[in-house]
Motif scaffolding. Structure first.
Motif, short mmCIF file in Angstrom:
data_model
loop_
_atom_site.label_atom_id
_atom_site.label_comp_id
_atom_site.label_asym_id
_atom_site.label_seq_id
_atom_site.Cartn_x
_atom_site.Cartn_y
_atom_site.Cartn_z
N ASP A 36 29.71 4.29 38.08
CA ASP A 36 29.08 3.91 39.09
C ASP A 36 28.58 2.54 38.99
OD1 ASP A 36 27.77 4.51 41.44
OD2 ASP A 36 26.07 4.56 40.60
N ALA A 37 28.44 2.00 37.80
CA ALA A 37 27.91 0.49 37.60
C ALA A 37 29.14 -0.44 37.93
CB ALA A 37 27.81 0.41 36.17
N ARG A 38 30.63 0.22 37.51
CA ARG A 38 31.75 -0.61 37.63
C ARG A 38 31.91 -0.58 39.28
NH1 ARG A 38 37.62 0.05 36.71
NH2 ARG A 38 38.32 -1.51 38.16
N ILE A 39 31.81 0.40 40.06
CA ILE A 39 31.94 0.40 41.27
C ILE A 39 31.01 -0.49 42.00
CG2 ILE A 39 31.92 1.85 43.52
CD1 ILE A 39 32.95 4.20 41.66
N LEU A 40 29.68 -0.48 41.67
CA LEU A 40 28.61 -1.34 42.22
C LEU A 40 29.19 -2.87 42.12
CD1 LEU A 40 25.30 0.28 41.53
CD2 LEU A 40 26.21 -0.25 43.67
N ARG A 41 29.59 -3.00 40.78
CA ARG A 41 29.92 -4.47 40.42
C ARG A 41 31.05 -4.87 41.24
NH1 ARG A 41 31.78 -4.01 35.22
NH2 ARG A 41 34.11 -4.54 35.82
N LEU A 53 33.88 -3.11 51.57
CA LEU A 53 33.25 -2.41 50.37
C LEU A 53 31.74 -2.53 50.67
CD1 LEU A 53 34.71 -3.42 46.92
CD2 LEU A 53 34.57 -1.06 47.99
N GLY A 54 31.27 -3.55 51.03
CA GLY A 54 29.96 -3.79 51.51
C GLY A 54 29.05 -2.78 51.93
N ARG A 55 29.84 -2.02 53.02
CA ARG A 55 29.45 -0.94 53.70
C ARG A 55 29.67 0.49 53.17
NH1 ARG A 55 32.26 -1.41 58.91
NH2 ARG A 55 31.10 0.21 59.46
N LEU A 56 29.92 0.45 51.89
CA LEU A 56 30.06 1.83 51.27
C LEU A 56 28.71 2.30 51.06
CD1 LEU A 56 32.63 3.06 50.03
CD2 LEU A 56 32.03 2.29 48.04
N THR A 57 28.63 3.42 51.51
CA THR A 57 27.31 4.29 51.37
C THR A 57 26.93 4.84 49.95
OG1 THR A 57 28.02 6.35 51.91
CG2 THR A 57 27.27 4.92 53.76
N THR A 58 25.82 5.04 49.63
CA THR A 58 25.55 5.61 48.17
C THR A 58 26.40 6.99 48.01
OG1 THR A 58 23.30 4.74 48.58
CG2 THR A 58 23.46 6.49 46.92
N GLY A 59 26.45 7.80 49.23
CA GLY A 59 27.06 9.12 49.41
C GLY A 59 28.46 8.90 49.01
N ARG A 73 29.84 6.69 47.43
CA ARG A 73 30.10 6.13 46.07
C ARG A 73 30.02 7.36 45.10
NH1 ARG A 73 25.51 2.66 45.85
NH2 ARG A 73 25.13 3.42 43.62
N LYS A 74 29.19 8.32 45.41
CA LYS A 74 29.14 9.52 44.69
C LYS A 74 30.29 10.36 44.69
CE LYS A 74 26.19 13.41 43.92
NZ LYS A 74 25.36 14.34 44.36
N SER A 75 30.90 10.36 46.05
CA SER A 75 32.06 11.12 46.18
C SER A 75 33.17 10.64 45.38
CB SER A 75 32.41 11.26 47.85
OG SER A 75 31.49 11.58 48.29
N ILE A 76 33.36 9.30 45.51
CA ILE A 76 34.43 8.50 44.73
C ILE A 76 34.27 8.96 43.03
CG2 ILE A 76 35.47 6.33 43.93
CD1 ILE A 76 34.58 5.27 46.56
N ARG A 77 33.05 8.81 42.70
CA ARG A 77 32.91 9.16 41.35
C ARG A 77 33.22 10.59 40.92
NH1 ARG A 77 27.91 10.35 39.41
NH2 ARG A 77 26.90 9.70 41.44
N LEU A 78 32.83 11.51 41.93
CA LEU A 78 33.15 12.85 41.55
C LEU A 78 34.53 13.18 41.47
CD1 LEU A 78 30.06 14.73 43.11
CD2 LEU A 78 30.43 14.35 40.72
N TRP A 79 35.17 12.47 42.63
CA TRP A 79 36.56 12.79 42.64
C TRP A 79 37.47 12.17 41.68
CZ3 TRP A 79 41.52 10.89 43.00
CH2 TRP A 79 42.43 11.72 43.78
N LEU A 80 36.94 11.01 40.87
CA LEU A 80 37.68 10.44 39.81
C LEU A 80 37.17 11.18 38.34
CD1 LEU A 80 37.03 6.65 40.49
CD2 LEU A 80 39.13 8.02 40.57
N LYS A 81 36.14 11.81 38.48
CA LYS A 81 35.70 12.47 37.19
C LYS A 81 35.74 14.17 37.00
CE LYS A 81 33.12 10.65 33.96
NZ LYS A 81 34.29 10.06 33.13
#
Ligand SMILES: Cc1cc2nc3c(=O)[nH]c(=O)nc-3n(C[C@H](O)[C@H](O)[C@H](O)COP(=O)(O)OP(=O)(O)OC[C@H]3O[C@@H](n4cnc5c(N)ncnc54)[C@H](O)[C@@H]3O)c2cc1C
Length: 419
Positions: free
Chosen positions: A283-288, A326-332, A334-342
């Protein structure tokens, strides 16, 4: 009719080692191989490179063999990994050890290994008959007397002998000659065959990741769940295919899966494409990325995280707008990306079938075979070797070593005249 001390049925690595050893110990030996040449399967092993064996010490080696590795103690004592390496080196096949203590021919050609074993067996005096399809084993009062086979022109022939070594292999990759004949021959003599299952095999999943071509992923983690409980995991290379998964880590998990499916259990796989990063770190990596590059498109972020083909699948499956900043990516999102990846889950529907399985699990019951000699406990003069037995190994050179070691011990035991 020919008459010899020992007939070996099947010219794979088990049969060649058995025949060569029996002949070296003074027996007259005929090897009957139904294909046009011996060792067709051996010639395609290890993607044509042949993972000859593994140099792990015995105590570790047996952890990769199922279901009863200790059955092999005497076979491994009489002929182990250092012995096959020495034998091949003496035959002019140089070997090299790679990652995971796996041994390959330096030439990178499985063909060289097969030719060397054939040459060695012949040099010891073995007569090899190709196109000799064994159809029957004859016995009188519980003692073998000979075999019947058909030749290239479908003529029926026979050989009389004192001992028979059955080394017909499993029933996978039947085009190589391993069609499972040995199971019928053994059961016709009263032997029990434990259930046969394709092992070391890819699996079909729901959903399957839909890609145009197969894709090899490195450094990923695959976890195995049976009836919802995590039972195993593997890290390494995974092949994503149109039907599901294949490749090294899939094969290593496959034996457990096949047995679970055969019992009707629910089986799931969880894919972690970023095992080196915890959820927080990812998540920190995506936020960066979002902070540093708010104006780049979401598609660019996906391409930085994944191989291009897979990146577009992720965007489609999550339902992201690829061109959105990317600036308009929502928290939701971001979470979906993280779950898809992991944490992608896949239900396993079935294993791939026999023509694709590297090895057969199940076979001639070990309870009916003497582990000190490989002789049948039911029929005198009948010996077993190789994949035909209820033994199978993981990937890494274990299956071939089972074949050489049981072949060697069977050849050594069959050679002296049976009293
Ligand atoms: C694609 C693939 C890759 C593999 N790679 C590796 C690897 O790199 N390392 C490893 O350790 N293992 C590997 N394996 C597994 C390994 O090849 C087998 O476990 C091994 O060949 C078994 O040896 P075998 O002699 O018991 O049987 P086989 O090699 O199957 O030989 C049996 C022989 O018997 C003959 N035969 C069958 N029926 C009859 C009959 N009625 N009459 C006469 N002859 C008969 C067949 O034609 C065949 O030549 C691989 C397998 C596959 C399919």
């Amino acid at each position: 009719m020919d008459s010899v001390d020992v007939v070996v049925i099947g010219g794979g690595p088990a049969g060649l080692l058995a025949a060569g050893k029996a002949a070296a110990d003074g027996a007259s030996v005929i090897l009957l191989e139904k294909m046009e040449k011996p060792a067709r399967k051996l010639r395609i092993t290890g993607k044509g490179r042949c993972n000859i064996t593994n140099t792990k010490p015995y105590d570790e080696f047996i952890n990769d063999i199922f279901p009863e590795p200790r059955f092999l103690r005497d076979a491994f004592n009489s002929f182990f990994s250092d012995d096959i390496i020495r034998l091949l080196n003496q035959q002019g096949v140089a070997t090299v050890e790679e990652r995971g203590m796996r041994v390959f021919p330096t030439s990178g050609r499985a063909w060289d290994v097969a030719e060397a074993l054939v040459k060695w067996a012949r040099a010891n005096g073995v007569k090899i008959y190709n196109h000799a399809h064994v159809t029957d084993i004859t016995s009188t009062q519980g003692v073998v007397t000979g075999v019947k086979y058909t030749d290239k022109d479908s003529n029926s022939k026979g050989v009389e002998c004192k001992s028979i070594i059955l080394a017909t292999g499993g029933k996978s990759y039947a085009a190589t000659g391993s069609t499972g004949d040995g199971y019928k021959l053994a059961s016709s003599l009263g032997h029990t065959i434990t259930p046969l299952l394709p092992a070391l095999v890819g699996v079909e999943t729901r959903p399957a990741i839909s890609l145009k071509d197969n894709l090899l992923l490195r450094n990923v983690n695959l976890s195995l769940f049976i009836e919802g409980k995590k039972v195993d995991e593997e890290f390494g290379e995974l092949e994503v295919t149109s039907y599901g998964f294949n490749g090294p880590i899939m094969l290593r998990l496959s034996r457990r899966i096949v047995f679970a499916l055969s019992k009707g259990s629910r089986v799931d796989l969880e894919l972690d494409l970023k095992p080196a990063l915890s959820h927080e770190k990812l998540d920190a990596r995506i936020l960066r990325e979002v902070d540093e590059n708010p104006r780049i498109a979401v598609a660019n972020l996906a391409n930085r995280l994944l191989p291009r083909d897979l990146a577009s699948v992720m965007i489609d499956e999550i339902g992201l707008a690829a061109q959105k900043n990317l600036g308009r990516l929502t928290t939701g999102e971001r979470k979906s990306i993280r779950l898809w990846l992991k944490e992608q889950r896949f239900e396993v529907l079935a294993q791939r079938s026999w023509p694709e399985a590297i090895v057969t699990a199940g076979g001639v019951s070990l309870k009916e075979v003497n582990p000190k000699t490989m002789e049948s406990k039911l029929v005198r003069g009948l010996f077993f070797a190789g994949e035909l037995l209820d033994l199978d190994g993981s990937t890494g050179g274990y299956n071939l070593q089972i074949a050489y070691s049981t072949g060697w011990l069977a050849g050594k035991s069959a050679a002296p005249p049976i009293q």
